[in-house]
Write a protein that holds these residues in place. Structure first.
Motif, PDB file in Angstrom:
ATOM      1  N   ASP A 146       0.868  -1.173   0.000  1.00  0.00           N
ATOM      2  CA  ASP A 146       0.000   0.000   0.000  1.00  0.00           C
ATOM      3  C   ASP A 146       0.909   1.227   0.000  1.00  0.00           C
ATOM      4  N   ASN A 148       1.070   3.685   2.279  1.00  0.00           N
ATOM      5  CA  ASN A 148       1.203   4.347   3.573  1.00  0.00           C
ATOM      6  C   ASN A 148       2.633   4.790   3.868  1.00  0.00           C
ATOM      7  N   ASP A 152       4.083   8.637   4.151  1.00  0.00           N
ATOM      8  CA  ASP A 152       4.795   9.172   5.316  1.00  0.00           C
ATOM      9  C   ASP A 152       6.071   9.889   4.884  1.00  0.00           C
ATOM     10  N   ARG A 175      -1.762  13.878   2.406  1.00  0.00           N
ATOM     11  CA  ARG A 175      -1.464  12.462   2.585  1.00  0.00           C
ATOM     12  C   ARG A 175      -2.452  11.610   1.806  1.00  0.00           C
ATOM     13  N   LEU A 179      -1.944   8.663  -1.038  1.00  0.00           N
ATOM     14  CA  LEU A 179      -2.538   7.342  -0.882  1.00  0.00           C
ATOM     15  C   LEU A 179      -3.385   6.943  -2.081  1.00  0.00           C
TER      16      LEU A 179
END
Length: 267
Positions: A146, A148, A152, A175, A179
């Motif tokens: 994924d 994530n 970050d 963010r 994603l």
């Protein structure tokens, strides 16, 4: 005209775009950072649409645009803009690009100079391949279960620690853009950045140019902005006390600099 629309490029890629602002005003085209979409400019719209017909679009591989498989090129990303302008019967436009969008702006001012009036290059560079491990980033994007971890990393590069230390709507919004970016679209644009070197040819840019950099930008560093401004004849350099996404981190100052520079076209 408002609301997201689409057109199809010569190589069959469907590109999402929208136009906001008065029909009788000069056109200002905006181009996004990698891993974002045209909504990265939402907070700028009230200020920019007072004076401009603002054209935004999703870079191929991002947002509502198609994400073809394989490496993209800066030539192709630039021609997407030229074809969008053709589709809308826009002969010339001011152009503001941030990060990857700034690379695209440089390409346009070099290879399609008749289409660009004033040029604003924000938080960008003419060359990054010697500083960033793009092949590793491509492999990581395509292999990640994924987005994530990748998101970050972008947040740390894009915003100051103070914005990341507590819940923040802007950070959450950006963010989420990461994603929802297709991994193959991110990888395709990483390849375009890996393969481009504009350091010498930006000396050919004749458009009036404003270069905006972030003093604390750790990716497209302040020295990259200074180098661009030193290479383009009569370019103006503004360094702001921020990181990478300056149009939201320092929105008022950013918008003032943009408006002041573009107002010169009417004098």
């Amino acid at each position: 005209m408002s609301g997201d629309r689409h057109f199809t490029t010569a190589d069959g890629c469907r590109i999402a775009y929208r136009i906001d602002g008065p029909d009788d005003r000069p056109v200002l085209a905006l181009s996004n950072s990698i891993a974002t979409n045209l909504h990265m400019w939402d907070r700028s719209m009230p200020a920019l649409t007072r004076s401009f017909r603002v054209l935004r679009y999703d870079t191929r591989g991002h947002g509502g645009s198609d994400a073809p498989v394989g490496a993209y090129s800066m030539d192709r990303l630039g021609r997407d803009v030229v074809e969008l302008l053709d589709h809308l019967a826009i002969d010339r436009a001011h152009f503001l690009g941030l990060s990857l969008g700034g690379f695209i702006g440089q390409w346009l001012a070099i290879f399609a100079p008749d289409r660009i009036d004033r040029l604003i290059l924000s938080n960008t560079a003419p060359y990054l391949a010697s500083e960033l491990p793009f092949d590793d980033q491509i492999r990581a994007a395509l292999a990640a279960p994924d987005m994530n971890g990748i998101a970050d990393g972008f947040m740390r590069n894009w915003f100051p620690a103070a914005m990341l230390a507590a819940p923040n709507d802007i950070v959450d919004e950006f963010r989420n853009m990461v994603l929802t970016t297709p991994p193959r679209g991110l990888a395709g644009c990483y390849a375009a950045l890996r393969d481009v070197d504009l350091r010498r040819v930006i000396s050919l840019i004749a458009a009036p140019t404003l270069v905006i950099g972030g003093e604390s930008d750790t990716v497209t560093r302040a020295r990259h902005s200074a180098d661009i401004a030193a290479t383009i004849t009569d370019a103006k350099l503004v360094l702001l006390p921020g990181v990478h996404i300056l149009n939201v981190e320092l929105a008022d100052r950013f918008n003032r600099e943009v408006a002041r520079f573009l107002a010169l076209s009417a004098t």
